[in-house]
Scaffold this motif. Structure first.
Motif, mmCIF file in Angstrom:
data_model
loop_
_atom_site.group_PDB
_atom_site.id
_atom_site.type_symbol
_atom_site.label_atom_id
_atom_site.label_comp_id
_atom_site.label_asym_id
_atom_site.label_seq_id
_atom_site.Cartn_x
_atom_site.Cartn_y
_atom_site.Cartn_z
ATOM 1 N N VAL A 39 3.676 6.438 6.640
ATOM 2 C CA VAL A 39 5.011 6.171 7.159
ATOM 3 C C VAL A 39 5.114 6.609 8.613
ATOM 4 O O VAL A 39 5.747 5.937 9.437
ATOM 5 N N ALA A 40 4.491 7.745 8.948
ATOM 6 C CA ALA A 40 4.526 8.193 10.339
ATOM 7 C C ALA A 40 3.789 7.210 11.245
ATOM 8 O O ALA A 40 4.182 7.000 12.399
ATOM 9 N N PHE A 41 2.723 6.591 10.735
ATOM 10 C CA PHE A 41 1.990 5.608 11.518
ATOM 11 C C PHE A 41 2.811 4.343 11.738
ATOM 12 O O PHE A 41 2.762 3.731 12.812
ATOM 13 N N ASP A 42 3.559 3.919 10.729
ATOM 14 C CA ASP A 42 4.378 2.712 10.838
ATOM 15 C C ASP A 42 5.692 2.937 10.100
ATOM 16 O O ASP A 42 5.790 2.661 8.902
ATOM 17 N N PRO A 43 6.716 3.456 10.762
ATOM 18 C CA PRO A 43 7.993 3.731 10.073
ATOM 19 C C PRO A 43 8.661 2.486 9.516
ATOM 20 O O PRO A 43 9.519 2.591 8.639
ATOM 21 N N THR A 44 8.301 1.305 10.013
ATOM 22 C CA THR A 44 8.926 0.077 9.508
ATOM 23 C C THR A 44 8.301 -0.402 8.197
ATOM 24 O O THR A 44 8.742 -1.413 7.647
ATOM 25 N N VAL A 94 6.304 -2.405 7.004
ATOM 26 C CA VAL A 94 5.568 -3.676 7.046
ATOM 27 C C VAL A 94 5.345 -4.174 8.457
ATOM 28 O O VAL A 94 4.872 -5.293 8.652
ATOM 29 N N GLY A 95 5.692 -3.392 9.429
ATOM 30 C CA GLY A 95 5.575 -3.833 10.801
ATOM 31 C C GLY A 95 6.905 -4.312 11.348
ATOM 32 O O GLY A 95 7.727 -4.896 10.625
ATOM 33 N N ALA A 96 7.132 -4.068 12.620
ATOM 34 C CA ALA A 96 8.427 -4.400 13.224
ATOM 35 C C ALA A 96 8.719 -5.887 13.167
ATOM 36 O O ALA A 96 9.865 -6.308 12.963
ATOM 37 N N ASP A 97 7.710 -6.741 13.301
ATOM 38 C CA ASP A 97 7.945 -8.180 13.301
ATOM 39 C C ASP A 97 8.282 -8.705 11.917
ATOM 40 O O ASP A 97 9.031 -9.685 11.797
ATOM 41 N N ALA A 98 7.728 -8.085 10.879
ATOM 42 C CA ALA A 98 7.950 -8.573 9.515
ATOM 43 C C ALA A 98 9.171 -7.943 8.853
ATOM 44 O O ALA A 98 9.537 -8.358 7.748
ATOM 45 N N LEU A 99 9.787 -6.959 9.469
ATOM 46 C CA LEU A 99 10.930 -6.279 8.852
ATOM 47 C C LEU A 99 12.177 -7.156 8.948
ATOM 48 O O LEU A 99 12.561 -7.604 10.033
ATOM 49 N N SER A 100 12.814 -7.379 7.812
ATOM 50 C CA SER A 100 14.039 -8.192 7.771
ATOM 51 C C SER A 100 15.179 -7.456 8.462
ATOM 52 O O SER A 100 15.243 -6.224 8.461
ATOM 53 N N ARG A 101 16.128 -8.226 9.032
ATOM 54 C CA ARG A 101 17.293 -7.640 9.689
ATOM 55 C C ARG A 101 18.477 -7.502 8.745
ATOM 56 O O ARG A 101 19.553 -7.086 9.191
ATOM 57 N N PRO A 122 20.871 -5.745 6.418
ATOM 58 C CA PRO A 122 21.143 -4.324 6.181
ATOM 59 C C PRO A 122 20.825 -3.923 4.744
ATOM 60 O O PRO A 122 21.071 -4.684 3.806
ATOM 61 N N VAL A 123 20.312 -2.761 4.577
ATOM 62 C CA VAL A 123 20.027 -2.112 3.289
ATOM 63 C C VAL A 123 18.901 -2.823 2.543
ATOM 64 O O VAL A 123 17.858 -2.230 2.227
ATOM 65 N N PHE A 124 19.075 -4.087 2.213
ATOM 66 C CA PHE A 124 18.119 -4.802 1.363
ATOM 67 C C PHE A 124 16.981 -5.367 2.208
ATOM 68 O O PHE A 124 16.928 -6.573 2.504
ATOM 69 N N ASN A 125 16.101 -4.479 2.583
ATOM 70 C CA ASN A 125 14.913 -4.848 3.344
ATOM 71 C C ASN A 125 13.771 -3.931 2.906
ATOM 72 O O ASN A 125 13.924 -3.162 1.957
ATOM 73 N N TRP A 126 12.641 -4.022 3.598
ATOM 74 C CA TRP A 126 11.476 -3.244 3.170
ATOM 75 C C TRP A 126 11.692 -1.742 3.288
ATOM 76 O O TRP A 126 10.962 -0.949 2.695
ATOM 77 N N THR A 133 0.830 -1.205 0.000
ATOM 78 C CA THR A 133 0.000 0.000 0.000
ATOM 79 C C THR A 133 0.861 1.250 0.000
ATOM 80 O O THR A 133 0.608 2.201 -0.757
ATOM 81 N N THR A 134 1.903 1.273 0.825
ATOM 82 C CA THR A 134 2.790 2.440 0.881
ATOM 83 C C THR A 134 3.501 2.646 -0.438
ATOM 84 O O THR A 134 3.559 3.768 -0.969
ATOM 85 N N VAL A 135 4.030 1.573 -0.995
ATOM 86 C CA VAL A 135 4.789 1.678 -2.238
ATOM 87 C C VAL A 135 3.881 2.068 -3.402
ATOM 88 O O VAL A 135 4.211 2.969 -4.196
ATOM 89 N N LEU A 136 2.730 1.415 -3.521
ATOM 90 C CA LEU A 136 1.840 1.694 -4.642
ATOM 91 C C LEU A 136 1.193 3.079 -4.521
ATOM 92 O O LEU A 136 0.992 3.765 -5.526
ATOM 93 N N ALA A 137 0.856 3.481 -3.308
ATOM 94 C CA ALA A 137 0.295 4.825 -3.130
ATOM 95 C C ALA A 137 1.318 5.890 -3.511
ATOM 96 O O ALA A 137 0.968 6.926 -4.091
ATOM 97 N N ALA A 138 2.599 5.615 -3.195
ATOM 98 C CA ALA A 138 3.641 6.559 -3.597
ATOM 99 C C ALA A 138 3.799 6.581 -5.106
ATOM 100 O O ALA A 138 3.951 7.650 -5.720
#
Length: 926
Positions: A619-624, A626-633, A635-639, A581-586
């Protein structure tokens, strides 16, 4: 009782006799005024006025052989009075042209010249204020008080006869009824005898209307007493008689004025309250109210009485609310009947006086809109009424309001009422516990299709879906068609229709999705939202083609396109997860920007800005992303990379496109958004890497802050570079703002709060490439390069600020590096100072002062030269104030020897510099 009636009859007779004798008195006064005018003008008065009047009367008689002698005599008198300069009284005062025509033919030239020379002061004498007070007392106040006295006198007379036992109750009531009829008849008789206002401004003291009103009051009291006090007539007969009096009073208002209509309307509306009946008949009540409303509507239409019509609508609306609140078992059909009758009277009685498509905003139509809207809400949510049939009749009333607004253009208030009612109906569908489940417990069970509402009512999701579909179709069809019809003639009204055509479907779809749909993924409601996007876009084009000039992109078109943008955002959120949603809305911000190639409407650029704001809020509502649990660790190549990078690229592409079409402020806003997201991308990637792949609210470290500082300084340089190739006020002021914020961050974080000298944070075990290198030397180099790059591109203070910041960073780096050399990994201030370390600082500061001086001379930077002077001054103060007391032996001597050598060297350097400058200018060195 008999004496009172005789006295009243005598008063009426005297009034009629006096009114008939008024003409004779007026004629005598006119003749005297004519004689006085002739005397003042110097013409012999003996027989002149009479002869002149006789002559004019003879001429008129020969010209109009069928005219009555009395009429000819009045016209002749009027002509003589006008010739003499006196005011023309009587009925001929309004037609001075006739008297003037006769006067012109017979006035001698000498007399006409004398009249033309009459002074203005004589013809425009002001009326004394005493006459105004006298007029008010004699013509208005006396009449008002007299009418009230007559009405109360009749009622008191009935009361007296009851208390005194005079006559029987039948006779007393009969005499009171006769008194009321006499008053009504007397008012009508006086009106028919040619009653006219004796003075200007006394219309509110119209005697026939006041007598009629007093008679109506007496008749109301008599009928009520016959029913409630004596029981001579039943409730039905009393109801019919009181209604007949009220409606008759309203009808008489056609000839007596609006005040009498108000009295009749008040009596008609109060009649049901005066009748106490054991057998309740609500249909009879609202049938009676419908007749009263229709009578008031037609009377108001004939006389164009706005206040009367508004009062009638308010009255039946209040009766409707009273019925809902007080009836033990209210019937939804009665509310529907009342609403439809009200709309019928509005459309065919009141607004029938104006042709469709003409006229301005109709104020009385706001009252039906308000009360019918409240009735619809009651049909949906009142516990005694709510149910499937009542809901459908509520939709019927909303459709009826739209139909009347379509049929009668001035009833625009009904559009607002219908739209607001539909919105409130569906906002009420959303349960409170859907947003606050902690308060609901097990009361709210998602996914069951049956969701609880307030007051314990339950509405089936399928019914609400069908009702919502009908309302969406109604508002889309009526709104878009009316917007197209009015786009050229009345753009503001077209915008009203278009606005509600957008708002109602969006609210319906949103509330149904939140209440009955799947909040994460719901392809059914996503398909509906996509359909709305298509309809709104097509509708905007359809409306634009009807504008004058065509395709102007007016307010109605703007609202339709805004609705398309909001529906598109709903579609993305319903159909895709949070990351997509964030990517497509942008990415969607590019669509309206590209559309400016076909339609140069400013609203398209603002749609891009609106989408950018929505992405920023997401983005302000959820800076991660996709959510903190779904964010890959990783570096760089993540959501974070597509979540912030794609918006930055899309915003930049949108700004590039807008710069070549509509430009303006939307283009500048998109440039700022692109720059912001580029900065956020780097900052979030750094934080992600510094915290092991976890975006949390952990404490900020100096290393992380150093990376943010490098990012912002580099970003400021990028903005300056882009601005030089494509000038933009956003880029220019944005680069200045980012530079200032960077310097403020350095001063607060690097020098104070996060300084390892104060925090005792580990600086790392590597000798050179450690925390000091990252936090001080690299930012010093970046700030210095930026200061050098922006020279002659930005204000002088900006480059000087950056250069000074670079010098201070280098100074702090060198100082802290010396301390790290002596103290190791931890350099906290509380670990103390050694003599060699103390001497090293003096030598270092002197050396830095010399180096900075050389660089400042080489670059021609006055700021660096002043900074070098400040460093050397600090070294001097340290040597004299600190080294002298703390150092001993050879270190003290070396400190002073070194200081003296450096100062002498600097002096020689400046002398040589000044001598070279003098030689180049051809002036003697000083």
């Amino acid at each position: 009782m008999l004496d009172s009636l005789i006295g009243l009859a005598v008063i009426v007779a005297l009034f009629v006799i006096l009114s008939r004798q008024r003409k004779r008195l007026d004629r005598v006064e006119r003749e005297l005024a004519a004689l006085r005018g002739l005397v003042l003008s110097g013409v012999p008065a003996t027989g002149a006025a009479t002869a002149s009047a006789k002559t004019k009367e003879t001429e008129l008689a020969s010209a109009q052989p069928d005219a009555e002698p009395e009429t000819l005599h009045e016209v002749a008198d009027a002509a003589v009075a006008e010739q003499a300069g006196a005011p023309v009284p009587g009925p001929w005062a309004k037609v001075p042209a006739m008297a003037t025509a006769v006067s012109t033919e017979t006035t001698p030239p000498a007399q006409a010249e004398t009249e033309r020379q009459e002074t203005p002061a004589q013809s425009a004498a002001p009326t004394p204020k005493a006459r105004d007070i006298e007029t008010a007392l004699g013509t208005r106040w006396a009449v008002w008080v007299g009418g009230l006295a007559l009405a109360l006198g009749g009622l008191f007379l009935v009361r007296y006869t009851i208390e005194a036992g005079v006559f029987g109750p039948e006779v007393r009531l009969a005499m009171a009824a006769v008194l009321g009829l006499v008053l009504v008849g007397g008012g009508e008789f006086i009106r028919r005898t040619g009653f006219k206002m004796p003075v200007e401004g006394a219309a509110s003291a119209y005697i026939p209307a006041i007598l009629t009103a007093a008679g109506a009051f007496v008749l109301f009291g008599t009928i009520y007493a016959a029913h409630a006090v004596y029981g001579f007539i039943g409730p039905t007969a009393a109801f019919l008689l009181l209604g007949a009096v009220a409606i008759g009073t309203i009808a008489l208002a056609l000839v007596h004025g609006q005040a009498l209509a108000g009295i009749g309307l008040l009596g008609a509306l109060a009649t049901p309250l005066l009748i106490d009946t054991q057998s309740r008949n609500d249909w009879a009540l609202f049938g009676y109210l419908a007749i009263v409303l229709a009578a008031a509507g037609f009377v108001a239409r004939i006389r164009a009485w706005t206040f009367l019509m508004t009062a009638a609508f308010v009255g039946i609306g209040l009766w409707t609310l009273l019925y809902v609140g007080q009836a033990p078992d209210p019937d939804y059909r009665i509310l529907t009947f009342a609403g439809l009758v009200t709309l019928a009277v509005l459309a065919f009685a009141w607004l029938g006086r104006a042709q469709t498509g003409q006229g301005g905003f109709d104020l009385p139509s706001t009252a039906p809109g308000l009360f019918i809207g409240l009735s619809v809400l009651a049909l949906f949510y009142a516990p005694a009424l709510a149910g499937t049939p009542a809901m459908w009749t509520g939709v019927l009333l909303i459709a009826a309001m739209l139909a009347v607004a379509l049929y009668r253009q001035p009833a625009l208030a009904l559009v607002h009422a219908a739209g607001a009612t539909a919105v409130l109906v569906f906002l009420g569908v959303v349960p409170f516990v859907a947003f606050y489940p902690d308060f609901g417990g097990d009361f709210f069970i998602p996914g069951q299709g049956m969701e609880p509402l307030f007051d314990g009512a339950v509405i089936d999701g399928g019914i609400m879906l069908r009702l919502g579909a009908v309302l969406c179709v109604l508002f889309l069809a009526a709104g878009l068609w009316s917007a197209r019809r009015l786009a050229a003639a009345v753009p503001a009204w077209a915008a009203t229709w278009a606005g509600w055509a957008v708002a109602v479907p969006l609210v319906v779809v949103l509330t149904l999705w939140v209440t009955y749909g799947n909040i994460d993924h719901d392809y059914f409601y996503a398909a509906i939202a996509a359909l709305l996007v298509i309809v709104f876009v097509a509708g905007s084009e359809w409306i634009a083609r009807a504008e004058q000039p065509p395709l102007a992109g007016g307010s109605a078109v703007c609202l339709a396109l805004i609705g398309a943008g909001l529906a598109a955002l709903l579609f993305l959120h319903m159909a895709f997860g949070s990351g997509l949603t964030t990517v497509l809305a942008a990415a969607a911000v590019v669509v309206p920007a590209v559309a400016t190639r076909k339609r140069s409407w400013p609203v398209l650029g603002w749609l891009s800005v609106g989408a950018a704001v929505a992405v920023l809020a997401r983005v302000a509502f959820d800076p991660t992303i996709v959510g903190a649990d779904a964010l890959s660790r990783t570096p760089v190549f993540n959501w974070l990379l597509p979540g912030y990078g794609i918006p930055a690229l899309a915003f930049a592409a949108s700004a590039w496109q807008l710069a070549r079409t509509t430009a303006g402020r939307p283009r500048l806003a998109m440039e700022a958004a692109a720059a912001l997201f580029a900065l956020l991308l780097l900052a979030m990637l750094v934080r992600h890497a510094m915290h092991g792949g976890v975006i949390d609210d952990g404490a900020l470290t100096l290393a992380e802050q150093a990376i943010y500082t490098l990012i912002t300084l580099g970003f400021a340089a990028i903005l300056v570079s882009i601005d030089m190739r494509s000038p933009s006020s956003v880029l220019r002021y944005g680069s200045l703002a980012i530079g200032v914020l960077s310097v403020a961050s350095i001063a607060g974080s690097h020098f104070l709060w996060l300084n390892p000298l104060f925090t005792d944070e580990s600086t790392g075990s590597i000798p050179v490439f450690n925390l000091l290198f990252l936090a001080y030397l690299l930012p010093a180099i970046a700030a210095g390069l930026l200061a050098l790059y922006v020279r002659d591109k930005r204000p002088k203070w900006y480059s000087a600020m950056l250069a000074l910041t670079a010098a201070l960073l280098a100074f702090v780096y060198a100082t802290l590096s010396v301390r790290r050399f002596f103290k190791g990994e931890y350099i906290g201030l509380w670990s103390g100072l050694g003599q060699v370390e103390t001497y090293s600082y003096s030598a270092l500061w002197l050396l830095l002062g010399v180096v900075v001086l050389a660089i400042g001379v080489r670059l021609g930077s006055q700021v660096l030269r002043i900074a070098s002077a400040a460093l050397i001054a600090a070294a001097v103060l340290k040597v004299f104030l600190f080294d002298m007391s703390e150092l001993e032996g050879v270190l003290r001597a070396l400190s002073f020897i070194g200081l003296g050598a450096v100062l002498i060297g600097i002096g020689l350097f400046y002398q040589k510099l000044l001598t070279s400058a003098a030689r180049r200018s051809g002036e003697p060195a000083t």
